[in-house]
Design an enzyme around this catalytic site. Sequence first.
Site, PDB file in Angstrom:
ATOM      1  N   ASN A 170     -86.554  96.420 -28.523  1.00 18.64           N
ATOM      2  CA  ASN A 170     -87.777  96.573 -29.307  1.00 18.64           C
ATOM      3  C   ASN A 170     -88.957  96.441 -28.354  1.00 18.64           C
ATOM      4  O   ASN A 170     -88.850  95.772 -27.334  1.00 18.64           O
ATOM      5  CB  ASN A 170     -87.893  95.443 -30.338  1.00 18.64           C
TER       6      ASN A 170
ATOM      7  N   ASP B  10     -78.480  87.350 -36.844  1.00 18.67           N
ATOM      8  CA  ASP B  10     -79.883  87.179 -37.238  1.00 18.67           C
ATOM      9  C   ASP B  10     -80.233  85.711 -36.989  1.00 18.67           C
ATOM     10  O   ASP B  10     -79.844  84.831 -37.762  1.00 18.67           O
ATOM     11  CB  ASP B  10     -80.082  87.574 -38.705  1.00 18.67           C
TER      12      ASP B  10
ATOM     13  N   ASP C 208     -81.861  94.533 -33.528  1.00 23.15           N
ATOM     14  CA  ASP C 208     -80.968  94.316 -34.672  1.00 23.15           C
ATOM     15  C   ASP C 208     -79.512  94.636 -34.348  1.00 23.15           C
ATOM     16  O   ASP C 208     -78.604  94.115 -34.981  1.00 23.15           O
ATOM     17  CB  ASP C 208     -81.429  95.179 -35.858  1.00 23.15           C
TER      18      ASP C 208
ATOM     19  N   LYS D 207     -84.884  85.876 -45.462  1.00 16.10           N
ATOM     20  CA  LYS D 207     -84.476  85.105 -44.285  1.00 16.10           C
ATOM     21  C   LYS D 207     -84.317  83.619 -44.609  1.00 16.10           C
ATOM     22  O   LYS D 207     -83.666  82.891 -43.886  1.00 16.10           O
ATOM     23  CB  LYS D 207     -85.506  85.251 -43.168  1.00 16.10           C
TER      24      LYS D 207
ATOM     25  N   LYS E 219     -71.848 102.678 -15.042  1.00 13.49           N
ATOM     26  CA  LYS E 219     -72.899 103.616 -15.468  1.00 13.49           C
ATOM     27  C   LYS E 219     -72.257 104.865 -16.081  1.00 13.49           C
ATOM     28  O   LYS E 219     -71.356 105.467 -15.491  1.00 13.49           O
ATOM     29  CB  LYS E 219     -73.761 103.996 -14.267  1.00 13.49           C
TER      30      LYS E 219
END
Length: 396
Positions: free
Chosen positions: A208, A304, A276, A340, A286
């Site tokens: 992210n 989470d 996530d 949550k 690679k």
Amino acid sequence: MLTGQRILLIIGGGIAAFRALELIRRLRDRGATVTPVLTAAAEEFVTPLSVSALAASKIYRDLFDLTDEAEMGHIELSRSADLIVVAPATANLMARMASGIADDLATTLLLATDTPVMIAPAMNVRMWEHVATRRNLATLIADGVTVIGPEEGAMACGEYGPGRLSEVSQIIDAITARLTDGPLTGRHVVVTSGPTHEPIDPVRYIANRSSGAQGAAIGAALRDLGARVTFVTGPAEVAPPDGVAVVRADTARAMFDAVRAALPADAAVMAAAVADWHVENAGAQKIKKGDGGLPSLTFAENPDILAWVSGAEARPPLVVGFAAETEDVIAHATAKRARKGCDWILANDVSPGSGIMGGSENAVTLITAEGAETWPRLSKQETARRLARRIADHLA
Ligand code: C5P
């Protein structure tokens, strides 16, 4: 209050030196005694007379001033304070400090002292960002020097960026935190920050977007209120704050382990932008182009961490999550708080036009069981200080 605290204030030579006058006045208002030391360059910006008058003290300027040696040697002077504050700390002063050069009174005192040292850097943005200054800063932090600022903003030289001396009130807060117990003294807070990198193969990853700026500011603000901070950070652009226990965790799974190991805590602030998913079929080598067409990645869900902490047996009494959203911010964040199981959510709009992602400011809405409270657009540092104060009030 700083009643009875003795501060040796080294004023470096820069355009921000005039703000040392305000610093002296405000420190004395709070009951501190201030002994000023001026570098030769500082005298180009502030007059010894004004410094001396505001401090109601003799000022020290010259290593070879024999009168001073007769009254108080430089070794004694360097140790006669509870804290040495260098404000403004110029690039040149930082470089001399980092390399242990003692070629004037200020640097000799800094080398001879066994008193904690705090610096408030101020310089042109290019000088601040120069690799040599980055290196000197890292050395000073590793040497145990506390660094306050610099702030980002318009500079006297007409450029814009980090390099402005912190506000006098922020310097005072940092000095007060260094010298006195804060409202979070004795409390342990776990902070997560930065992105996680989930490997595709040894050279590629998914992640992210996150600079780690807000998380680092939160870690620093909690520390300034006296908390013991465990700072669990992914591979962020922004360096972790000084004076916190840094645990590096590159992937979500590593971050989960690090957070689990860090409990118990009085509060957890989960500012990390955790991926996530991770790539279940990540390559050990690679992945080469052309070997049998395009690679196909299989994803598996990451733990989470926020949801786990919120339901953990060793759940901290206060769990704070973040919600970076691009639309319907408050509705999504309110739903996230319930999903949550955390106590508070700090929601922000990170849509491309907001300039928040990777920027220096944040505009957040605090969502609690009582409802939503929108804060003004503030620097990430100020947002962090507000949050830290709220946490302190909540735990009081
Ligand atoms: O579900 P989402 O990723 O939007 O939730 C954001 C909040 O949850 C942030 O506080 C983030 O630090 C936390 N989080 C986490 N572990 C994950 C995903 C998100 O702690 N795997």
